[in-house]
Design a protein around this motif. Structure first.
Motif, PDB file in Angstrom:
ATOM      1  N   SER A 107      32.976  18.342 -48.701  1.00 36.22           N
ATOM      2  CA  SER A 107      31.812  18.742 -47.911  1.00 36.22           C
ATOM      3  C   SER A 107      30.594  18.967 -48.798  1.00 36.22           C
ATOM      4  O   SER A 107      29.468  18.608 -48.431  1.00 36.22           O
ATOM      5  N   LYS A 108      30.789  19.542 -49.989  1.00 32.68           N
ATOM      6  CA  LYS A 108      29.646  19.786 -50.870  1.00 32.68           C
ATOM      7  C   LYS A 108      29.072  18.479 -51.420  1.00 32.68           C
ATOM      8  O   LYS A 108      27.861  18.354 -51.588  1.00 32.68           O
ATOM      9  N   ARG A 109      29.930  17.488 -51.650  1.00 33.08           N
ATOM     10  CA  ARG A 109      29.406  16.187 -52.093  1.00 33.08           C
ATOM     11  C   ARG A 109      28.643  15.500 -50.965  1.00 33.08           C
ATOM     12  O   ARG A 109      27.600  14.872 -51.202  1.00 33.08           O
ATOM     13  N   LEU A 110      29.110  15.652 -49.748  1.00 31.37           N
ATOM     14  CA  LEU A 110      28.380  15.099 -48.605  1.00 31.37           C
ATOM     15  C   LEU A 110      27.044  15.803 -48.413  1.00 31.37           C
ATOM     16  O   LEU A 110      26.053  15.174 -48.023  1.00 31.37           O
ATOM     17  N   CYS A 111      27.007  17.107 -48.704  1.00 30.47           N
ATOM     18  CA  CYS A 111      25.730  17.840 -48.633  1.00 30.47           C
ATOM     19  C   CYS A 111      24.737  17.278 -49.645  1.00 30.47           C
ATOM     20  O   CYS A 111      23.531  17.192 -49.368  1.00 30.47           O
ATOM     21  N   LEU A 112      25.221  16.896 -50.816  1.00 31.15           N
ATOM     22  CA  LEU A 112      24.344  16.263 -51.806  1.00 31.15           C
ATOM     23  C   LEU A 112      23.773  14.962 -51.254  1.00 31.15           C
ATOM     24  O   LEU A 112      22.591  14.662 -51.448  1.00 31.15           O
ATOM     25  N   HIS A 146      31.078  28.213 -37.758  1.00 26.34           N
ATOM     26  CA  HIS A 146      31.828  27.496 -38.792  1.00 26.34           C
ATOM     27  C   HIS A 146      32.380  28.406 -39.876  1.00 26.34           C
ATOM     28  O   HIS A 146      32.992  27.920 -40.834  1.00 26.34           O
ATOM     29  N   GLY A 147      32.164  29.703 -39.778  1.00 23.48           N
ATOM     30  CA  GLY A 147      32.786  30.641 -40.694  1.00 23.48           C
ATOM     31  C   GLY A 147      32.278  30.519 -42.121  1.00 23.48           C
ATOM     32  O   GLY A 147      31.226  29.943 -42.391  1.00 23.48           O
ATOM     33  N   PRO A 148      33.045  31.076 -43.087  1.00 26.68           N
ATOM     34  CA  PRO A 148      32.600  31.059 -44.485  1.00 26.68           C
ATOM     35  C   PRO A 148      32.441  29.656 -45.053  1.00 26.68           C
ATOM     36  O   PRO A 148      31.549  29.420 -45.863  1.00 26.68           O
ATOM     37  N   ALA A 149      33.284  28.717 -44.633  1.00 32.24           N
ATOM     38  CA  ALA A 149      33.139  27.347 -45.125  1.00 32.24           C
ATOM     39  C   ALA A 149      31.811  26.750 -44.672  1.00 32.24           C
ATOM     40  O   ALA A 149      31.129  26.052 -45.441  1.00 32.24           O
ATOM     41  N   GLY A 150      31.419  27.028 -43.429  1.00 33.83           N
ATOM     42  CA  GLY A 150      30.138  26.525 -42.936  1.00 33.83           C
ATOM     43  C   GLY A 150      28.969  27.124 -43.686  1.00 33.83           C
ATOM     44  O   GLY A 150      27.995  26.435 -44.018  1.00 33.83           O
ATOM     45  N   ALA A 151      29.054  28.431 -43.993  1.00 30.11           N
ATOM     46  CA  ALA A 151      27.960  29.081 -44.715  1.00 30.11           C
ATOM     47  C   ALA A 151      27.850  28.545 -46.137  1.00 30.11           C
ATOM     48  O   ALA A 151      26.747  28.296 -46.633  1.00 30.11           O
ATOM     49  N   ILE A 152      28.977  28.348 -46.812  1.00 25.20           N
ATOM     50  CA  ILE A 152      28.941  27.796 -48.175  1.00 25.20           C
ATOM     51  C   ILE A 152      28.359  26.390 -48.148  1.00 25.20           C
ATOM     52  O   ILE A 152      27.552  26.013 -49.008  1.00 25.20           O
ATOM     53  N   ALA A 153      28.751  25.595 -47.150  1.00 24.63           N
ATOM     54  CA  ALA A 153      28.187  24.250 -47.019  1.00 24.63           C
ATOM     55  C   ALA A 153      26.687  24.311 -46.734  1.00 24.63           C
ATOM     56  O   ALA A 153      25.908  23.496 -47.248  1.00 24.63           O
ATOM     57  N   ALA A 154      26.264  25.276 -45.927  1.00 20.63           N
ATOM     58  CA  ALA A 154      24.837  25.425 -45.622  1.00 20.63           C
ATOM     59  C   ALA A 154      24.034  25.682 -46.890  1.00 20.63           C
ATOM     60  O   ALA A 154      22.989  25.061 -47.125  1.00 20.63           O
TER      61      ALA A 154
END
Length: 465
Positions: free
Chosen positions: A112-117, A145-153
């Motif tokens: 998910s973090k690579r997709l955010c990039l 989306h919980g903690p995973a959604g916030a980290i991705a945000a």
């Protein structure tokens, strides 16, 4: 066999132990990644790849293709690609959402973090995509989306700023098509040479940077929601707070005036309180210090002797002073693994302390006299900076030098009596003492300090005095 299955087999071979098969897989994957069909195949891999390294490969190729090929796509194709990338981020976050186990969550969110990039790279190259990109991040960070959604945000918001800065500085886009996720440490075996088509114009990037500034306030509000801890509520996951702090530092660097310490005190008081509180927590202190150093940057704010600024300086000084016992304990116990952690925390604390001292030089020099509680707090903060500089550690004193330089810039006639000869007699004693410390190789090595760095520090301090 479908093309997605062929790619999966090649990526698995790349992770195998057969050197010949690894070389063949590397060549095949590099050729595959250059093809137009790679867009759809990699989307399929992200959604349904049988292993995380295969999903990550798909996300990494998409990121690289966005940075290299975005301007070669038709407008309609760009809109479709942006929508597809947005959907992939949401799908990856849902898949990575923890079921009761949150430890190590940020390190598990590779895909998910690579997709955010990739999404951030797209928006940075097309100004009209900045608003939907930020809006998506806000929804991820505040939705279901919980903690995973916030980290991705926060990863997406950081990526947007980073990509804008890369383009504004004329840095090369691209990067490898590799499956490796660690930063640095040599080129990926799948990394092709840069292409001349991978740059966007600097003027377009600067326009995008300008367009980001209106979003500074909602981004600060999102960070505030995750960093500030309400009374009676457990603090959020440390990894999440660290991600929020990194994001805030990036946005504060982008728009330092709107997110300066003075602006935070006026509009986001609980966020400023959260930053100062996080400085006392060992596992997130470094990220908090980074953020505090940014909001206290002298480029954007230098506190004056106006009453509102004096009050602000005193209130922040009081928060630093609360951590004085923790600093004394950290600097007194510097052996073993716990000592190394204490030294890292002391480095973060004194870095933030020194930057704030430089920012608040005028209130410290001109308003730290009298019998009021505020003047007492300001005077105690100066003494805390002196005390921090008196320990024979590189980490706990280097970042305080700028504060003394800023105090020196305040005219002598404007300073209170305590900030004239008495202060500089103490500072001279500290400086001479530091310059007389023996250059003990073992002690320096234990702190990871080179001889050149140690000598430079002592020379810098002497010159500053």
């Amino acid at each position: 066999m479908s093309e997605a299955e062929e790619v999966s087999r090649a990526v698995s071979a790349l992770y195998g132990s057969n050197a010949q098969q690894q070389a063949e897989a590397n060549r095949w994957l590099m050729a595959f990644a250059e093809r137009p069909a790679a867009w759809d195949v990699c989307r399929e891999l992200v959604l349904a790849g049988p292993a995380q390294e295969i999903q990550f490969f798909g996300a990494n190729v998409l990121h690289t293709k966005v940075r290299r090929e975005w301007h070669g796509l038709a407008l309609e194709a760009r809109q479709q690609a942006f929508g597809a990338l947005s959907a992939l981020v949401v799908a990856a976050v849902r898949r990575e959402q923890p079921n009761g186990m949150t430890a190590g969550l940020a390190t598990r969110m590779l895909v998910s973090k690579r997709l955010c990039l990739a999404l951030g790279a797209a928006a940075a190259q097309q100004a009209e995509l900045c608003a939907p990109c930020v809006q998506m991040a806000l929804e991820l960070g505040t939705g279901e989306h919980g903690p995973a959604g916030a980290i991705a945000a926060f990863a997406l918001l950081c990526a947007l700023v980073d990509e804008v800065e890369l383009l504004a500085n004329g840095a090369a886009g691209g990067g490898g098509y590799g499956v490796h996720s660690s930063a640095g440490g040599g080129a990926s075996p799948l990394q092709p040479p840069p292409s001349p088509q991978q740059h966007a114009s600097a003027s377009t990037a600067r326009a995008s940077a300008f367009d980001l500034r209106p979003f500074a306030t909602p981004v600060a509000q999102l960070v505030e929601a995750h960093v500030a801890t309400a009374a009676g509520r457990m603090p959020p996951l440390a990894e999440l707070r660290r991600a929020a702090l990194h994001c805030f530092r990036a946005w504060a660097a982008l728009d330092g005036e709107a997110l300066s310490v003075r602006a935070l005190a006026a509009r986001h008081a609980s966020l400023l309180e959260g930053l100062l509180g996080a400085l006392g927590e060992q596992d997130i202190a470094e990220a908090a210090a980074d953020a505090l150093c940014e909001v206290c940057s002298l480029e954007f704010v230098s506190l004056t002797v106006e009453q509102t600024d004096v009050h602000l300086a005193a209130s922040i000084a009081e928060r630093f002073l609360r951590l004085q016992p923790q600093l004394k304990q950290a600097l007194a116990h510097r052996t073993g693994s716990s000592g190394a952690q204490a030294d890292e925390w002391a480095a973060a604390f004194t870095r933030a302390l020194g930057q704030f001292g430089a920012c608040a030089a005028r209130p410290l020099a001109c308003a730290s006299a009298g019998g009021s509680a505020e003047s007492a707090q300001l005077q105690q903060l100066v003494l805390l900076m002196l005390e921090s500089a008196s320990y024979p550690t590189h980490a706990a004193s280097e970042n305080l030098v700028d504060a003394w330089v800023s105090l020196q810039d305040v005219p002598m006639h404007a300073r209170v009596d305590a900030m004239r000869a008495p202060l500089y007699e103490q500072l001279l004693t500290v400086t001479i003492t530091r310059c007389m410390w023996p250059d003990v190789r073992g002690a320096r090595a234990a702190r990871g300090v080179s001889s050149v760095s140690y000598t430079h520090l002592r020379a810098h301090e002497t010159d500053s005095y």
